[in-house]
Structure formats: C-alpha cells, structure tokens
Scaffold this motif. Structure first.
Motif, PDB file in Angstrom:
ATOM      1  N   ILE A  10     -53.130 -89.025  55.124  1.00 45.37           N
ATOM      2  CA  ILE A  10     -54.086 -89.554  56.246  1.00 45.37           C
ATOM      3  C   ILE A  10     -53.544 -91.115  56.734  1.00 45.37           C
ATOM      4  O   ILE A  10     -53.652 -91.870  55.625  1.00 45.37           O
ATOM      5  N   CYS A  11     -53.342 -91.208  57.758  1.00 46.07           N
ATOM      6  CA  CYS A  11     -52.983 -92.595  58.630  1.00 46.07           C
ATOM      7  C   CYS A  11     -54.171 -93.296  58.384  1.00 46.07           C
ATOM      8  O   CYS A  11     -55.466 -93.103  58.600  1.00 46.07           O
ATOM      9  N   PRO A  12     -53.962 -94.890  57.726  1.00 48.82           N
ATOM     10  CA  PRO A  12     -55.000 -95.772  57.479  1.00 48.82           C
ATOM     11  C   PRO A  12     -55.555 -96.148  58.578  1.00 48.82           C
ATOM     12  O   PRO A  12     -56.495 -96.814  58.979  1.00 48.82           O
ATOM     13  N   LYS A  13     -54.758 -96.094  59.908  1.00 51.05           N
ATOM     14  CA  LYS A  13     -55.108 -96.675  61.118  1.00 51.05           C
ATOM     15  C   LYS A  13     -55.792 -95.816  62.101  1.00 51.05           C
ATOM     16  O   LYS A  13     -56.960 -95.940  62.531  1.00 51.05           O
ATOM     17  N   CYS A  14     -55.195 -94.475  62.191  1.00 52.78           N
ATOM     18  CA  CYS A  14     -55.868 -93.567  63.249  1.00 52.78           C
ATOM     19  C   CYS A  14     -56.543 -92.527  62.417  1.00 52.78           C
ATOM     20  O   CYS A  14     -57.197 -91.741  63.488  1.00 52.78           O
ATOM     21  N   ASN A  15     -56.365 -92.353  61.157  1.00 55.12           N
ATOM     22  CA  ASN A  15     -57.120 -91.473  60.675  1.00 55.12           C
ATOM     23  C   ASN A  15     -56.512 -89.996  60.563  1.00 55.12           C
ATOM     24  O   ASN A  15     -57.130 -88.962  60.551  1.00 55.12           O
ATOM     25  N   ALA A  16     -55.341 -89.796  61.429  1.00 51.77           N
ATOM     26  CA  ALA A  16     -54.837 -88.374  61.613  1.00 51.77           C
ATOM     27  C   ALA A  16     -53.883 -87.862  60.432  1.00 51.77           C
ATOM     28  O   ALA A  16     -53.514 -88.678  59.513  1.00 51.77           O
ATOM     29  N   MET A  17     -54.256 -86.713  60.206  1.00 48.93           N
ATOM     30  CA  MET A  17     -53.640 -85.988  58.821  1.00 48.93           C
ATOM     31  C   MET A  17     -52.479 -85.306  59.291  1.00 48.93           C
ATOM     32  O   MET A  17     -52.324 -84.885  60.446  1.00 48.93           O
ATOM     33  N   CYS A  33     -46.690 -93.347  60.695  1.00 44.19           N
ATOM     34  CA  CYS A  33     -47.339 -92.430  61.570  1.00 44.19           C
ATOM     35  C   CYS A  33     -46.756 -92.097  62.743  1.00 44.19           C
ATOM     36  O   CYS A  33     -46.609 -92.977  63.690  1.00 44.19           O
TER      37      CYS A  33
END
Length: 64
Positions: A10-17, A33
């Motif tokens: 999971i991206c720590p910036k945009c929370n996309a998995m 990402c």
C-alpha cells in the motif's frame, strides 16, 4: 530496466494497493507508486555505514 510489482503493498501517500513497483538504479533499490508517483529508496548496507551522521550524501559512485 525491469519493474517488479509488490503484491499487497500500500502506498503511504495515496493509500492505493498493488501500485508499488520495485526497480534498481545504481545499486539502489527504489520503490515507486505508479498511481501517484511517490518514491522511496534505501541504499545498500555498505553505503549506510559510510555516511557520517551530520552529512547529507548525494551519491556514492563505484569505479568499474
């Protein structure tokens, strides 16, 4: 340059998995990402040992 994706990350910036791709540039692994472009990198252990605490390092170059 090949990009390997990290399943379940999971991206720590945009929370996309499942959007984090791993590449290696100049012997440094870099995670990017593909959704928002956020990048993280971690130098190899021998590079970390050579960094002095009060200095910022732009890069360490190896002669080939």
């Amino acid at each position: 340059m090949k990009k390997r994706f990290i399943a379940g990350a999971i991206c720590p910036k945009c929370n996309a998995m499942d959007t984090m791709g791993l590449t290696k540039e100049n012997n440094v692994e870099k995670v990017t990402c593909v959704s928002c472009g956020h990048q993280m990198s971690q130098p190899e252990e021998h590079v970390v040992k050579e960094i002095r605490p009060q200095e910022q390092v732009i890069g360490i170059f190896k002669q080939e």
